[in-house]
Design a protein around this motif. Structure first.
Motif, mmCIF file in Angstrom:
data_model
loop_
_atom_site.group_PDB
_atom_site.id
_atom_site.type_symbol
_atom_site.label_atom_id
_atom_site.label_comp_id
_atom_site.label_asym_id
_atom_site.label_seq_id
_atom_site.Cartn_x
_atom_site.Cartn_y
_atom_site.Cartn_z
ATOM 1 N N LEU A 90 20.318 11.211 73.317
ATOM 2 C CA LEU A 90 19.686 12.054 71.993
ATOM 3 C C LEU A 90 18.539 11.581 71.298
ATOM 4 N N ALA A 91 19.126 11.362 70.535
ATOM 5 C CA ALA A 91 18.489 10.728 70.216
ATOM 6 C C ALA A 91 16.642 10.175 70.624
ATOM 7 N N TYR A 92 16.453 9.731 71.490
ATOM 8 C CA TYR A 92 15.221 9.500 72.364
ATOM 9 C C TYR A 92 14.932 11.240 72.802
ATOM 10 N N SER A 97 10.776 14.865 72.676
ATOM 11 C CA SER A 97 10.676 16.361 72.305
ATOM 12 C C SER A 97 10.023 16.868 71.411
ATOM 13 N N GLY A 98 9.726 18.508 71.890
ATOM 14 C CA GLY A 98 9.942 19.371 70.388
ATOM 15 C C GLY A 98 10.530 19.969 69.867
ATOM 16 N N ALA A 105 19.414 19.840 74.002
ATOM 17 C CA ALA A 105 20.137 18.675 73.800
ATOM 18 C C ALA A 105 20.944 18.657 72.907
ATOM 19 N N TYR A 106 20.850 19.191 71.696
ATOM 20 C CA TYR A 106 21.575 18.989 70.786
ATOM 21 C C TYR A 106 23.006 20.473 70.517
ATOM 22 N N VAL A 107 22.254 21.536 71.398
ATOM 23 C CA VAL A 107 23.768 22.583 71.831
ATOM 24 C C VAL A 107 24.326 21.684 72.927
ATOM 25 N N GLY A 149 16.346 10.566 65.967
ATOM 26 C CA GLY A 149 14.820 10.589 66.390
ATOM 27 C C GLY A 149 13.473 11.009 66.380
ATOM 28 N N ARG A 150 13.379 11.983 65.573
ATOM 29 C CA ARG A 150 12.503 13.446 65.048
ATOM 30 C C ARG A 150 12.165 12.960 64.283
#
Length: 391
Positions: A90-92, A97-98, A105-107, A149-150
């Protein structure tokens, strides 16, 4: 989240470490709970899947979530490693990604985590006021990989933007420097154009004098003297034509030239203008300057112009300056010295092209130039221009 320059070793090491830690954790049984063979298999699969996380972050995330749900149904403790590996994936995804992709991905990660929490009749943990608090805390914990990740992605973008700005600034400086050099070369070429025009006119005049002496006066000694002067002038033309070809090696076009003036006149006229502006200027120019090749004398005059302009700009009215020109050991020596400002003056922006232009002129003639501050707060410019003798 390393770049391609490191190959696939970081992902391979990450996957093997996570697989080993997950396998080791399945060997540690809590009291009253037997170890499960399937738990180790899920841990190894979850760890090895991370080997491809840099190239395929979305497939790895989906695979990890599938392992999480299946392991939760098949084993009692085999879902811990897929949960950890899913957080890494998820972090990657958030890093690569935007915001729309990151939100999706979070959902997915939150849904799989909720399925893990609610398995086997644990729905009561999310009911009531305390259940809402637990749900909010769970959502916050699942958002931690996204935040990481962000953050790393923003750092990478900021670094890339800084590198791009530095590259563009360097390109602008290079373009400006080249433009300044081209402008200086054009100015030098104009000077040399005038010099050659002067010499060729002198050759034509002396050739005409020799012809007249032979045809009309009957005095061969006058013709011989005129021919000797013509030979000397032709030698100067050859030397200065060689310099002109060096300057015009650059393909840029040369603008039309201004009318030529004598170098000594340029020096004294420049000193007069600076003197009228409030700077006391003393000029020492030897009479032998008139016998110096025009390309050398003209370069010296342009150096004096630039140096006195800088004196007026940086030292200002009230300063004292001196210009000394002498011919020693086959070279023209030039020194322009000023006393510095008599009172504090605001710092003026320097383009950096005046000094580089002077170095360009001197370098084309094989000379040397130095410019530095003096101990008394003034500025000194020194130049040595070799004088080639005609063959």
């Amino acid at each position: 989240m390393t770049g391609g320059r490191h190959g696939r070793w970081p992902e391979l090491l990450l996957g093997l470490v996570v697989a080993a830690l997950g396998l080791a954790s399945t060997w540690i049984a809590r009291p009253g709970v037997s170890r499960e063979n399937w738990a180790g298999a899920f841990a190894v699969l979850a760890g090895l899947a991370l080997i491809g996380v840099r190239r395929w972050p979305w497939p790895v995330l989906v695979g990890e979530m599938a392992l999480l749900v299946v392991a939760d149904q098949v084993t009692l403790g085999g879902s811990d490693t897929p949960q950890l590996a899913g957080a890494v994936a998820l972090a990657y995804v958030a890093y690569r990604s935007g915001w729309p992709g990151t939100a999706g991905a979070y959902v997915l990660f939150l849904a799989a985590t909720l399925a893990n929490v609610l398995q086997r009749g644990n729905a009561a943990v999310l009911t009531g006021g305390s259940g809402v608090i637990r749900l909010v805390m769970l959502a916050g914990v699942c958002a931690a990989p996204v935040a990481f990740g962000r953050y790393v992605g923003s750092v990478r973008q900021a670094a890339a933007a800084a590198e791009e700005r530095a590259r563009e600034a360097e390109e602008r400086r290079a373009a400006q420097t080249r433009a300044a050099r081209l402008a200086e070369r054009a100015a030098i070429a104009r000077d040399l154009h005038d010099i050659l025009a002067h010499h060729i006119a002198a050759i034509a005049l002396r050739a005409g004098a020799a012809r007249y002496a032979v045809q009309h006066t009957g005095r061969p000694d006058e013709a011989v003297a005129a021919l000797g002067e013509l030979r000397d002038t032709a030698g100067q033309v050859l030397d200065e034509l060689r310099d002109l070809l060096e300057v015009l090696r650059d393909p840029e076009a040369v603008e039309s030239a201004d009318p030529q003036v004598e170098p000594e006149q340029v020096i004294r006229e420049t000193a007069r203008r600076v003197r009228e502006a409030g700077v006391a200027v003393q000029v020492t120019v030897p009479a032998a300057l008139a016998r110096v090749p025009l390309v050398v004398a003209t370069t010296a005059a342009r150096l004096v112009q630039e140096a006195l302009t800088n004196t007026l700009k940086h030292a200002g009215p009230g300063a004292i300056a001196s210009v000394d020109v002498e011919i020693v050991d086959g070279a023209l020596l030039l020194e322009v010295l000023d006393s510095g400002p008599v009172r504090p003056r605001p710092a003026l922006p320097a383009s950096g092209y005046g000094l580089s232009g002077m170095r360009e002129r001197v370098g084309l003639l094989g000379g040397t130039l130095s410019a530095a501050a003096t101990a008394g707060g003034g500025w000194r410019v020194r130049a040595r221009l070799p004088i080639r003798e005609n063959a």
